[in-house]
Enzyme design. Sequence first.
Site, mmCIF file in Angstrom:
data_model
loop_
_atom_site.group_PDB
_atom_site.id
_atom_site.type_symbol
_atom_site.label_atom_id
_atom_site.label_comp_id
_atom_site.label_asym_id
_atom_site.label_seq_id
_atom_site.Cartn_x
_atom_site.Cartn_y
_atom_site.Cartn_z
ATOM 1 N N GLY A 63 -1.921 -4.650 -0.267
ATOM 2 C CA GLY A 63 -1.893 -3.769 0.376
ATOM 3 C C GLY A 63 -3.317 -2.932 0.291
ATOM 4 O O GLY A 63 -3.323 -2.081 -0.201
ATOM 5 N N VAL A 64 -3.671 -3.361 1.360
ATOM 6 C CA VAL A 64 -5.482 -2.627 1.573
ATOM 7 C C VAL A 64 -5.165 -1.693 2.836
ATOM 8 O O VAL A 64 -5.356 -1.574 3.364
ATOM 9 C CB VAL A 64 -6.268 -4.216 1.415
ATOM 10 C CG1 VAL A 64 -7.143 -4.265 0.049
ATOM 11 C CG2 VAL A 64 -5.881 -4.670 2.930
ATOM 12 N N GLY A 65 -4.391 -0.664 3.006
ATOM 13 C CA GLY A 65 -4.019 0.050 4.015
ATOM 14 C C GLY A 65 -4.854 1.413 3.815
ATOM 15 O O GLY A 65 -6.249 1.396 3.608
ATOM 16 N N LYS A 66 -3.624 2.290 3.961
ATOM 17 C CA LYS A 66 -3.883 3.600 4.038
ATOM 18 C C LYS A 66 -5.017 4.140 1.901
ATOM 19 O O LYS A 66 -6.108 4.571 2.159
ATOM 20 C CB LYS A 66 -3.128 4.731 4.107
ATOM 21 C CG LYS A 66 -2.862 5.211 6.021
ATOM 22 C CD LYS A 66 -1.585 5.747 6.002
ATOM 23 C CE LYS A 66 -1.785 6.623 5.384
ATOM 24 N NZ LYS A 66 -0.561 8.183 6.128
ATOM 25 N N VAL A 67 -4.820 3.264 0.950
ATOM 26 C CA VAL A 67 -4.580 3.638 0.378
ATOM 27 C C VAL A 67 -5.168 2.633 -0.267
ATOM 28 O O VAL A 67 -6.682 2.871 -1.266
ATOM 29 C CB VAL A 67 -3.922 4.015 -0.763
ATOM 30 C CG1 VAL A 67 -4.121 4.776 -2.678
ATOM 31 C CG2 VAL A 67 -3.585 5.471 -0.412
ATOM 32 N N GLY A 68 -5.041 2.134 -0.259
ATOM 33 C CA GLY A 68 -5.649 0.320 -1.310
ATOM 34 C C GLY A 68 -6.866 -0.221 -0.556
ATOM 35 O O GLY A 68 -8.258 -0.856 -1.466
ATOM 36 N N LYS A 95 11.408 14.708 0.262
ATOM 37 C CA LYS A 95 10.375 13.638 0.213
ATOM 38 C C LYS A 95 11.539 13.896 1.919
ATOM 39 O O LYS A 95 12.127 13.784 2.072
ATOM 40 C CB LYS A 95 10.598 12.256 0.359
ATOM 41 C CG LYS A 95 9.795 11.584 0.986
ATOM 42 C CD LYS A 95 8.437 11.126 0.090
ATOM 43 C CE LYS A 95 7.448 10.411 0.545
ATOM 44 N NZ LYS A 95 5.951 10.290 -0.311
#
Length: 378
Positions: free
Chosen positions: A196-201, A96
């Site tokens: 969290g409803v960003g890129k994945v959410g 990472k």
Amino acid sequence: MTDVSEARSGVLSRIFAAEADTAPGDSHEQVVLCHDRDTGLKAVIAIHSTALGPALGGTRFHAYASEEDAVQDALNLARGMSYKNALAGLDLGGGKAVIIGDPTKIKTEALLRAYGRFVQSLNGRYVTACDVGTYVADMDVIARETEFVTGRSPENGGAGDSSVLTAFGVFQAMRASAQHRWGTPSLKGRRVGVAGVGKVGHYLVEHLVEDGAQVVVTDVSEAAVNRVRAAHPSVEVAADTPALIRADLDVYAPCALGGALNDETVPVLTAQIVCGAANNQLAHPGVEKDLADRGILYTPDYLANAGGVIQVADEIHGFNFERAKAKAAKIFDTTLEIFARAEADGVPPAVAADRLAEKRMAEVGRLRTILLPGSRRG
């Protein structure tokens, strides 16, 4: 991973600690500090293991409180990638990278290309991809300096946004969790909280709504919440994450940064299942037992969120979305297997997942001692 904390003083003591002084699997093969003053690049590349193959893992771009925090995060995330890739059945190790700074302020073409040259200097030991704060367009820029990058745009031969299959995989793990807990793989009528409803959410919310779940969301970004509400008017909004955790839920899905499950949140959780996309959800060793003692079924994070790495790994050999999706769908079966092993061994699912991943790394990694013509060990 079940161990994401640092008990010893100082990050260097963790890197250089004797094997007897480290937690299982907590020794890293290589840590690279990358600095380019002219572009402002400060980055850390952590390679945890190449036992199964090149270390694949995304690049996180984040404004850390300190450089030591950045190194700690890179170490934890790299270790998690080793276990994630092993459990997903990939012939890839774990690594990472983190770039230190606010991506909205310091991200430039020159900085990304400077970072790409550091990745290239490792000659394939580390293969990068997207993570928090980096996007497909960024991978296209990085790829102008290194061949060891995945998650590029489809027009450049890449797999595109890995959030798509990350969310799909989390949904499969959640379906398996529902099957194990309630005897049905459907979330219909269940109340699911997504932090969290960003890129994945936001992709996960789409799957849940289509399955008939009652969804409650929260995010520090008002724009992210508004996007979800515009697409799915039935979705409810909680004031913040503490309010969501205390809400009447059947399933809690942490989909933001790590450490979501800790001494403060676990005692007040109402959900019967925890299954989300965030990495390193367990704040410290022992949290997995606290969840089990409360009767909460925890789906190991690196098992649930492996769809993204499955997607970008497929790109290495020439991307085919349907093939990658079929592999990600198997997360459902793997999740059920982990729950069965956990019950048979009398341990929490996180421990059962660790054991299975470590077993594969040890058994398959050992084959590298059988030298092939023209090869060197490792």
